[in-house]
Design a protein around this motif. Structure first.
Motif, mmCIF file in Angstrom:
data_model
loop_
_atom_site.group_PDB
_atom_site.id
_atom_site.type_symbol
_atom_site.label_atom_id
_atom_site.label_comp_id
_atom_site.label_asym_id
_atom_site.label_seq_id
_atom_site.Cartn_x
_atom_site.Cartn_y
_atom_site.Cartn_z
ATOM 1 N N ALA A 15 0.837 -1.209 0.000
ATOM 2 C CA ALA A 15 0.000 0.000 0.000
ATOM 3 C C ALA A 15 0.871 1.260 0.000
ATOM 4 O O ALA A 15 0.578 2.230 -0.698
ATOM 5 C CB ALA A 15 -0.924 -0.004 1.203
ATOM 6 N N LEU A 57 -7.784 0.011 3.293
ATOM 7 C CA LEU A 57 -7.733 -1.364 2.806
ATOM 8 C C LEU A 57 -8.072 -2.356 3.915
ATOM 9 O O LEU A 57 -8.703 -3.391 3.670
ATOM 10 C CB LEU A 57 -6.337 -1.678 2.256
ATOM 11 C CG LEU A 57 -5.908 -0.897 1.002
ATOM 12 C CD1 LEU A 57 -4.423 -1.081 0.740
ATOM 13 C CD2 LEU A 57 -6.707 -1.362 -0.211
ATOM 14 N N VAL A 112 -6.403 -6.999 -2.058
ATOM 15 C CA VAL A 112 -7.217 -6.593 -0.902
ATOM 16 C C VAL A 112 -6.617 -7.155 0.377
ATOM 17 O O VAL A 112 -5.685 -7.966 0.351
ATOM 18 C CB VAL A 112 -8.675 -7.082 -1.055
ATOM 19 C CG1 VAL A 112 -9.328 -6.490 -2.280
ATOM 20 C CG2 VAL A 112 -8.737 -8.607 -1.089
#
Length: 874
Positions: free
Chosen positions: A578, A588, A682
Motif C-alpha cells: 500500500a 484497505l 485486498v
C-alpha cells in the motif's frame, strides 16, 4: 608524391600534438563502431550456439512425412541437409519409483540426427543398429531402475490414449499424465508391440525433453533402408539460405506437399536474423538505422572538429601556399590527403583496438556470463567479414564527411586574410553586443566572457555543436536502452517468484513453519486467491477490447464480462505494498477497498505487435460489483444476471468493492493479468466480507530462494501430504538473463558513447582555449586579475552549458521520439521521458565544461604575457 602532399606530411609531423589528437579521435570512433558491432554479433552467436546445444541444429521440422513427400523435401533447392527421426512410442518402465513418470519414450535418429541434435553421452557410445539404445541417466538416478551398459531392455511399445472425449489423437511428450477424479492414472497404452534392445550408452537428460513429460527418453538408431513404404517419419531440414521470407516460403512449400503438421525453430531463426513478424522486422531495421545514425553523427562530430581546428591552425600555412601559387584544388586536396593519411593509420589500429578491447572484456566476464546465464557454450569474440567491412566503410565515410567542409573552407582561404589571420574573426558592434543586464547581474567578467564567445563565433559554435551532439548521443542511447527493456518486458511472463506451493490442508501451519525457517528462503508471500466476475459498462472497457470485431455482440445489457482475480495479502505485506502504491492501509484494512493493477501487456496475433495498455478505464473511488458464477441448482437472488455466452451460467452478486489506488506494480507471487482480466489486491478482512467458500478460494505460498532446486527438495521432504509445488525458477531466470544480456550490450554502448562525447568536449574546449592565448594575455595586460579571469572562465562555462542544453534537449526529444516510433512497428506503449538520465546530463554538461575550461585555462595562466602576445598559430 607531389609537393603539396609532402608539405602536408611535414605539417603533420611538426604539429605532433594536433595530429595525435586527431588520430586518437578517429581510433576511438573506429573502435566504437567495431566494438559495438562485435558485441552484437558475438552475443547473437552465443544465443545461436546455445540454441543449437539445447534444441539441435535445424530450421524446420515436418511431421508424419511419407516417402513421396520426403523425396520432394530432399530435392528442394533450399534443402541443405535432411535429418530423419521417428517417435516410436511409449512403454511402461518396469521397476520405476517415479509415479509421475511411469513410461519410457522411444525416439530414433539416423546418422545425421546424432550429429545435429544435442545428445550428450555420460558413458558408452551412440547406437549403430536398430536394436541398440542409449538411455537417459535419470532412469537410474530418479526412477531408480538399475540399468547398465550391456543390459537388455524388453519393452511393450505403444501409444498413449486418454479416455476423455475432449482429447483426440495420441498423447505426446508435451502432454502431462492424465488422472481421473480419484487421483488415479486414467490413460492407457494401446497398439502394443514387443521389442528388445541392448543398452550401449547412457546420456544426460535431453534438453528438449519437457520437465513434466511422463516418459524418460531413450534413443535408438533409424535405418533409412528398413523404413516401410507407409511408415511416417519426422523430417528435420537445415536450409541453405535464410531470408526474410523464410516463414512464408516454408508455409507455401508445406501446403504444396500437403503437410499440415510442421514446426519452425523460431529461436534459431531469430538469432540468425530471421523474424516472423513484419512489424518486428521493420522495428529491427528502423532501430538499427537510428543507432547507426547516432554512431555516425557522434563520430563525425569528433573527427570534424579535429579537422576544423587543424584547418584553423593551418590557415596561415595554407595562405602562404596560396601566395606561392597553390590552387584551390591543391589546398582542398591537402585536407583530403591529411584525412587519408590519418585514416590509413587510425582505421587498422581502431579495428584492432575495438576487437582487443572486446576480447579482454569477454575474457574477464566469460565465466560470469556462463554462471549467470546458465549457458553451456562460452561467449567468444565473433568477427564476420560483413561487420568488419561495414566498420571500415562507415569509418571512411565518416572521415570523408569530416574532411569535406574544412577542405572547402581551406580552398577559399585567400593569401592576404590567412597571413594576417583575419578570416576567423570579423567583428561588428552588433555582433558582440550584449545585454546591459548581464553586467548588472553578473558583473564585467560575465560580459567579457559573453563577448569572447560572440567574438569567436566559429569556435563557439564548434564547442556548442560538440556539446549538443554529446547530449543527443547520451540521451538517445539511454532512452533506447530503457525502451528495449520495456519492449522485452512486454513479451515476458515476468514471474517474480521462484516456487509456488498450493495450501489448504489441516496441518498447513506446521508445514509453513518448517518451510519458512529454511535457510535458503530469502522472501515469501502468503496469498489467498479467488476468481470472480464483474460486469463493466462498455465505455469503461479497455480500448483494444472495444476495437475487436463483434464487440457489441459480447455485451450483456450494455456491459462487458471481466474476470476479476482477487488476491488477499497478509497485513504486513499489504502495508508495504500500500505504501508503494500510495494507498491508505487503514482503508484497505477496514473498508471494501482494493488496489487495482491497471496495466496489461499482450501480443496481437494478427499483427505480431506487443502492446501495453490500460486494463480498464476507471477512476479512484469508483465501485465494481463482484459476482460468483452459480448453477441453476444453487440459491438464486434478485441480483442474478444471466449471460448470453452460456445459457446455463448465472452470476450471483457477492458485494461491491471500491478502487483505492491504481498501480503498474504487482506484489510478489502475482502474475500480470491478461486482456479482459483485472488483478485486485485486498486485505484478508475485505476478502472475508464476500463470504467465499473454501472451494472458491485457494491459498498459495510464494517463495524466493538462493537455491530453488534444493528448496523444492526440502519441501518435498517435510511435507506429510501432497501439496502442489511449481518451480518457476528457470522461467524467472530466463527473463532475468535476457534483461542482463541486453544491459551488458546497451550499457557497454552507452560507455563508449560517453567516452567519445567526453573526448569530443575536452578536445574542442582545450583547443579553443589554447588558440585564445593571445586574447587572454591582452586581458591580463589591461588589468584583469587572476580572480577576475577565473570568474570569466566560470561564466563562459555556464553560457556554454545553457546554450548547449537549449539546443541539445529539444533535439534529444526528437531523437527519442524517432526511436519510439521505430519500435512502435512491433511494440505499443506510452511515450515516456528518462527524467533521471536528463538530470544526469544537465549536471554532467556543466561539470565537464567547467573541468575542461579550468584545466585548459590553468595552462594559460602560467604563460608569460609578453610571450603569449607575440605567439602566432602555426
Amino acid at each position: 608524391m607531389n609537393i603539396v602532399n609532402k608539405v602536408t606530411i611535414r605539417h603533420l609531423k611538426e604539429n605532433k600534438r594536433r595530429t595525435l589528437v586527431t588520430i586518437i579521435g578517429v581510433i576511438i570512433s573506429v573502435a566504437m563502431l567495431t566494438g559495438v558491432s562485435t558485441i552484437g554479433v558475438s552475443f547473437m552467436d552465443l544465443l545461436k550456439r546455445q540454441t543449437i546445444a539445447d534444441k539441435g541444429e535445424w530450421h524446420v521440422l515436418y511431421r508424419d512425412v511419407n516417402p513421396e513427400q520426403l523425396e520432394a523435401i530432399q530435392k528442394d533447392e533450399q534443402t541443405k541437409k535432411v535429418i530423419l527421426s521417428k517417435d516410436i512410442g511409449y512403454a511402461y518402465l518396469e521397476g520405476s519409483q517415479d509415479e509421475y513418470r511411469p513410461y519410457v519414450f522411444l525416439k530414433s535418429y539416423d546418422k545425421e540426427g546424432f550429429q545435429h541434435f544435442p545428445i550428450e553421452l555420460s558413458s558408452g557410445r551412440l547406437p549403430k543398429k536398430e536394436n541398440e539404445v542409449v538411455i537417459s541417466e535419470e532412469i537410474v538416478t530418479e526412477a531408480l531402475v538399475n540399468y547398465k551398459i550391456g543390459s537388455s531392455m524388453k519393452l511393450e511399445i505403444g501409444k498413449r490414449e486418454a479416455p476423455q472425449s475432449e482429447i483426440t489423437g495420441p498423447l505426446q511428450q508435451d502432454s502431462a499424465l492424465n488422472y481421473d477424479e480419484n487421483g488415479e492414472v486414467s490413460e492407457q497404452l494401446v497398439d502394443l508391440q514387443a521389442k528388445e534392445f541392448t543398452i550401449v550408452g547412457i546420456m544426460k537428460r535431453p534438453k528438449w525433453e519437457i520437465p513434466w513429460s511422463p516418459g524418460y527418453t531413450i534413443i535408438s538408431y533409424l535405418n533409412e533402408n528398413s523404413i516401410g513404404k507407409d511408415e511416417p517419419l519426422n523430417v528435420s531440414v537445415v536450409s541453405k539460405k535464410l531470408t526474410g521470407s523464410f516463414y512464408k516460403d516454408t508455409e507455401k512449400f508445406a501446403q504444396s506437399l500437403g503437410i499440415s503438421d510442421y514446426e519452425v525453430n523460431i529461436e534459431l531463426l531469430r538469432y540468425s536474423g530471421v523474424v516472423k513478424s513484419d512489424g518486428m522486422r521493420q522495428a529491427l531495421y528502423s532501430v538499427t538505422a537510428v543507432i547507426m545514425a547516432i554512431i555516425l553523427i557522434g563520430s563525425v562530430s569528433l573527427i570534424y572538429n579535429a579537422f576544423a581546428i587543424s584547418v584553423s591552425e593551418r590557415s596561415r600555412h595554407l595562405g602562404m601556399m596560396a601566395s606561392v601559387g597553390a590552387t584551390k584544388q591543391q589546398k582542398r586536396n591537402s585536407v583530403f590527403f591529411e584525412g587519408m593519411v590519418i585514416g590509413l593509420i587510425s582505421i587498422p589500429i581502431g579495428i584492432l583496438a575495438g576487437l582487443g578491447g572486446i576480447a579482454i572484456t569477454f575474457m574477464f566476464i566469460n565465466s560470469l556470463i556462463q554462471n549467470v546465464f546458465s549457458v553451456t557454450v562460452p561467449l567468444k569474440v565473433t568477427v564476420t567479414p560483413g561487420s568488419l567491412i561495414a566498420a571500415v566503410i562507415v569509418s571512411v565515410i565518416t572521415i570523408f564527411i569530416s574532411c569535406f567542409l574544412p577542405a572547402i573552407k581551406a580552398s577559399r582561404i585567400s593569401a592576404i586574410d590567412a597571413i594576417r589571420q583575419t578570416a576567423d574573426v570579423k567583428l561588428t558592434g552588433k555582433a558582440v553586443k550584449t545585454s546591459r543586464l548581464v553586467r548588472k547581474i553578473f558583473g564585467i567578467e560575465a560580459e567579457i566572457g559573453l563577448k569572447n564567445l560572440k567574438r569567436h563565433k566559429r569556435r563557439y559554435k564548434a564547442t556548442i555543436f560538440s556539446l549538443v551532439i554529446s547530449i543527443v548521443l547520451f540521451l538517445s542511447v539511454s532512452f533506447f536502452t530503457d525502451n528495449l527493456k520495456k519492449a522485452l518486458s512486454l513479451q515476458q511472463e515476468r514471474v517474480n517468484y521462484d516456487i509456488q506451493v498450493g495450501l489448504g490442508y489441516e496441518d498447513d501451519e506446521q508445514f509453513l513453519r518448517n518451510i519458512i525457517k529454511t535457510e535458503e528462503i530469502t522472501d515469501y508471500n502468503l496469498i489467498t486467491e479467488s476468481t470472480l466476475v464483474s460486469m463493466v459498462e462498455a465505455d469503461k472497457v479497455a480500448d483494444p477490447i472495444r476495437e475487436w470485431d463483434g464487440f457489441e455482440d459480447m455485451l450483456v445489457d450494455g456491459k462487458y464480462h471481466y474476470n476479476i482475480r482477487l488476491h488477499a495479502l497478509k497485513d504486513e505485506k499489504l502495508q508495504a505494498y500500500a505504501k508503494q502504491a500510495g494507498a491508505s492501509f487503514d482503508d484497505l484494512k477496514n473498508g471494501s477497498f482494493a488496489i487495482l493493477h491497471d496495466t496489461v501487456q499482450f501480443g496481437d496475433a494478427g499483427t505480431g505487435k506487443y502492446t501495453e495498455t490500460k486494463a480498464i478505464h476507471l477512476k479512484e473511488g469508483e465501485e465494481l460489483e463482484l459476482f460468483r458464477p452459480i448453477d441453476d441448482e444453487t440459491n438464486e437472488t434478485d441480483e442474478e444476471v444471466e449471460t448470453e455466452e452460456t445459457e446455463e451460467e448465472k452470476l450471483q452478486s457477492v458485494g461491491k468493492i471500491k478502487v483505492a489506488k491504481f498501480t503498474d506494480q504487482v506484489p510478489m507471487g502475482i502474475k500480470h493479468a491478461e486482456l479482459g482480466e483485472l488483478n485486485m489486491i485486498v486485505s484478508e478482512s475485505t476478502f472475508k466480507q464476500f463470504g467465499l467458500s473454501e472451494e472458491e478460494s485457494t491459498p498459495y505460498l510464494y517463495l524466493n530462494s538462493t537455491d530453488p532446486v534444493k528448496t523444492q527438495k526440502k519441501i518435498e521432504e517435510v511435507q506429510r501430504i501432497k501439496h502442489f509445488i511449481a518451480n518457476h525458477y528457470q522461467e524467472k531466470q530466463r527473463d532475468e538473463q535476457l534483461i542482463l544480456i541486453l544491459s551488458v550490450f546497451t550499457y557497454g554502448f552507452i560507455s563508449l558513447i560517453t567516452i567519445i562525447s567526453i573526448a569530443n568536449i575536452l578536445n574542442t574546449i582545450s583547443t579553443s582555449v589554447s588558440l585564445r592565448k593571445r586574447e587572454f594575455a591582452m586581458l591580463k595586460s589591461v588589468g584583469m586579475t587572476p580572480k577576475g579571469f577565473s570568474r570569466m572562465i566560470h561564466y563562459e562555462s555556464i553560457f556554454y552549458g545553457i546554450k548547449a542544453l537549449l539546443y541539445g534537449l529539444p533535439l534529444s526529444f526528437v531523437a527519442m521520439y524517432c526511436i519510439y516510433y521505430a519500435l512502435g512497428h512491433a511494440f505499443s506503449y506510452d511515450f515516456f521521458l528518462p527524467w533521471l538520465s536528463i538530470l544526469y546530463v544537465v549536471i554532467a554538461v556543466f561539470v565537464i565544461v567547467g573541468i575542461s575550461m579550468m584545466y585548459s585555462s590553468s595552462k594559460v595562466k602560467k604563460e608569460n604575457i609578453i610571450d603569449a602576445l607575440k605567439q602566432e598559430n602555426m
